[in-house]
Motif scaffolding. Structure first.
Motif, PDB file in Angstrom:
ATOM      1  N   ARG A 196       0.832  -1.211   0.000  1.00 41.33           N
ATOM      2  CA  ARG A 196       0.000   0.000   0.000  1.00 41.33           C
ATOM      3  C   ARG A 196       0.862   1.256   0.000  1.00 41.33           C
ATOM      4  O   ARG A 196       0.612   2.203  -0.748  1.00 41.33           O
ATOM      5  CB  ARG A 196      -0.897   0.018   1.231  1.00 41.33           C
ATOM      6  CG  ARG A 196      -2.108  -0.892   1.178  1.00 41.33           C
ATOM      7  CD  ARG A 196      -2.835  -0.815   2.503  1.00 41.33           C
ATOM      8  NE  ARG A 196      -3.964  -1.730   2.556  1.00 41.33           N
ATOM      9  CZ  ARG A 196      -4.503  -2.192   3.676  1.00 41.33           C
ATOM     10  NH1 ARG A 196      -3.993  -1.796   4.836  1.00 41.33           N
ATOM     11  NH2 ARG A 196      -5.530  -3.008   3.645  1.00 41.33           N
TER      12      ARG A 196
ATOM     13  N   GLY B 120       0.916   3.802  -3.137  1.00 41.29           N
ATOM     14  CA  GLY B 120       0.438   5.154  -2.872  1.00 41.29           C
ATOM     15  C   GLY B 120       1.510   6.197  -3.108  1.00 41.29           C
ATOM     16  O   GLY B 120       1.231   7.285  -3.629  1.00 41.29           O
TER      17      GLY B 120
ATOM     18  N   SER C  70      -9.119   2.497  -1.308  1.00 40.28           N
ATOM     19  CA  SER C  70      -9.134   3.838  -1.897  1.00 40.28           C
ATOM     20  C   SER C  70      -8.967   4.905  -0.823  1.00 40.28           C
ATOM     21  O   SER C  70      -8.285   5.913  -1.032  1.00 40.28           O
ATOM     22  CB  SER C  70     -10.444   4.065  -2.659  1.00 40.28           C
ATOM     23  OG  SER C  70     -10.572   3.155  -3.717  1.00 40.28           O
TER      24      SER C  70
ATOM     25  N   TYR D 151      -5.255   5.053   0.082  1.00 42.68           N
ATOM     26  CA  TYR D 151      -4.450   5.756  -0.917  1.00 42.68           C
ATOM     27  C   TYR D 151      -4.723   7.253  -0.894  1.00 42.68           C
ATOM     28  O   TYR D 151      -3.814   8.057  -1.116  1.00 42.68           O
ATOM     29  CB  TYR D 151      -4.725   5.187  -2.303  1.00 42.68           C
ATOM     30  CG  TYR D 151      -4.294   3.748  -2.457  1.00 42.68           C
ATOM     31  CD1 TYR D 151      -3.049   3.337  -2.001  1.00 42.68           C
ATOM     32  CD2 TYR D 151      -5.126   2.800  -3.047  1.00 42.68           C
ATOM     33  CE1 TYR D 151      -2.645   2.020  -2.132  1.00 42.68           C
ATOM     34  CE2 TYR D 151      -4.723   1.482  -3.174  1.00 42.68           C
ATOM     35  CZ  TYR D 151      -3.485   1.093  -2.720  1.00 42.68           C
ATOM     36  OH  TYR D 151      -3.084  -0.205  -2.841  1.00 42.68           O
TER      37      TYR D 151
ATOM     38  N   ILE E  29      -2.697   8.707   1.888  1.00 41.12           N
ATOM     39  CA  ILE E  29      -1.285   8.735   1.508  1.00 41.12           C
ATOM     40  C   ILE E  29      -1.011   9.903   0.563  1.00 41.12           C
ATOM     41  O   ILE E  29      -0.028  10.641   0.712  1.00 41.12           O
ATOM     42  CB  ILE E  29      -0.884   7.398   0.859  1.00 41.12           C
ATOM     43  CG1 ILE E  29      -0.916   6.277   1.886  1.00 41.12           C
ATOM     44  CG2 ILE E  29       0.511   7.505   0.240  1.00 41.12           C
ATOM     45  CD1 ILE E  29      -0.682   4.900   1.297  1.00 41.12           C
ATOM     46  N   LEU E  30      -1.884  10.086  -0.437  1.00 36.15           N
ATOM     47  CA  LEU E  30      -1.687  11.166  -1.401  1.00 36.15           C
ATOM     48  C   LEU E  30      -1.718  12.524  -0.718  1.00 36.15           C
ATOM     49  O   LEU E  30      -0.874  13.394  -0.981  1.00 36.15           O
ATOM     50  CB  LEU E  30      -2.757  11.105  -2.487  1.00 36.15           C
ATOM     51  CG  LEU E  30      -2.670   9.934  -3.471  1.00 36.15           C
ATOM     52  CD1 LEU E  30      -3.863   9.950  -4.419  1.00 36.15           C
ATOM     53  CD2 LEU E  30      -1.379   9.998  -4.262  1.00 36.15           C
TER      54      LEU E  30
ATOM     55  N   SER F 110       4.188   9.512   3.538  1.00 36.30           N
ATOM     56  CA  SER F 110       3.356   8.414   3.051  1.00 36.30           C
ATOM     57  C   SER F 110       3.245   7.315   4.099  1.00 36.30           C
ATOM     58  O   SER F 110       2.148   6.818   4.386  1.00 36.30           O
ATOM     59  CB  SER F 110       3.950   7.824   1.764  1.00 36.30           C
ATOM     60  OG  SER F 110       3.938   8.737   0.715  1.00 36.30           O
TER      61      SER F 110
ATOM     62  N   LEU G 143      -0.114   6.288   6.167  1.00 31.40           N
ATOM     63  CA  LEU G 143      -0.672   4.939   6.066  1.00 31.40           C
ATOM     64  C   LEU G 143      -0.847   4.316   7.438  1.00 31.40           C
ATOM     65  O   LEU G 143      -1.877   3.680   7.712  1.00 31.40           O
ATOM     66  CB  LEU G 143       0.245   4.070   5.199  1.00 31.40           C
ATOM     67  CG  LEU G 143      -0.173   2.609   5.060  1.00 31.40           C
ATOM     68  CD1 LEU G 143      -1.544   2.491   4.414  1.00 31.40           C
ATOM     69  CD2 LEU G 143       0.859   1.827   4.267  1.00 31.40           C
TER      70      LEU G 143
END
Length: 296
Positions: free
Chosen positions: A100, A104, A157, A160, A163-164, A224, A228
């Motif tokens: 992940r 990501g 989703s 992610y 993370i973004l 990131s 997460l």
């Protein structure tokens, strides 16, 4: 006559200068001895780990902390890791989170790189978005977990998205900083040679901004990974699988400090491993290619 003597003296000194330069190149290009590598690279971190373990065990053996529900012994944590390995779940915990995190982070690179170039090169965009990126970078990633759950539900989703939101600002700001430090002479030389537009960006701007860009990527990975872990701790759901953050939360719910420390050590191990395997070599290559880092 004096000029002739000066030229003769200079010509006599040239072989010595050349020999010195050759010796310098030979010493820097030579292979680093194994003993020096061990002393410089291996011994310090091993010594630090041993000291931490000795202090940790000392707190328990001396009775300073005698409650295993607060501080388990190193042996108890190691036993917990062994059990996870024998049950075949240890690698599953690690892979769930690492897959992940890396995926990501790749998405964050694809978004943060063009965004950083746009902010760096377009004055209006910088004035409009630059302060927002800086604000987002200082915002704790855990703040994005509740809205992400509401918007996207308990699924990958959502992971992610968190993370973004944590990584993109760092990557973009790192690239902006790198572009700002590109000497104007490089850009003028590139334009003179026909490197304009996308061609100039690819062949001149990005290579020249690489040190700042790599620093932004390194910081982006740290954001990131932290994002997460926050998402896995807060948004637990059986269909998401058990990652390292979920393992940490499971240990807290069960009041199992050995499991909690197992999760903490694995999170720390993955973060260090990614840095040593990916970002440190990349950073050294960038510095060495610019003559800023000498082997030896």
């Amino acid at each position: 006559m004096a000029s002739t003597e000066t030229k003769t003296a200079d010509s006599a000194e040239l072989p010595g200068i050349e020999a010195g330069l050759d010796a310098l190149e030979t010493s820097t290009a030579g292979r680093t001895p194994l003993r020096k590598t061990l002393v410089d690279k291996v011994v310090p971190p091993v010594t630090a780990i041993v000291v931490v373990l000795v202090v940790w065990q000392g707190l328990i053996s001396l009775g300073i902390v005698d409650d295993p529900t607060k501080l388990p012994s190193p042996a108890a944590v190691w036993h917990e890791i062994q059990n996870a390995w024998l049950q075949g779940t240890l690698l599953e915990y690690i892979w769930t989170s690492v897959s992940r995190g890396l995926l990501g982070f790749c998405f964050a690179l694809l978004i943060g790189t063009p965004l950083g170039l746009l902010v760096a090169r377009v004055r209006f965009v910088r004035a409009a978005i630059g302060p927002i990126l800086s604000g987002l970078q200082s915002l704790p990633s855990v703040a994005w977990v509740p809205p992400a759950v509401i918007w996207l539900g308990l699924n990958n989703s959502m992971m992610y998205a968190v993370i973004l939101l944590g990584a993109v600002p760092s990557i973009a700001n790192g690239l902006v900083s790198g572009v700002d430090q590109v000497p104007p002479l490089f850009l003028r030389a590139g334009r003179t040679m026909g490197a304009t537009g996308l061609k100039g960006t690819w062949h001149v701007t990005l290579p020249a901004a690489l040190p700042g860009y790599v620093a932004g990527m390194k910081q982006g990975w740290a954001f990131s990974w932290r994002s997460l872990m926050a998402a896995e701790i807060i948004a637990s759901f059986p269909d998401l699988g058990v990652g390292l953050g979920q393992l940490l939360e499971n240990g807290r719910n069960a009041s199992d400090m050995a499991m909690v420390f197992e999760a903490i050590l694995l999170i720390l191990f993955v973060g260090i491993a990614i840095d040593l395997l990916i970002f440190s070599p990349l950073e050294r290559w960038v510095l060495r290619s610019r003559g800023l880092l000498v082997k030896g």
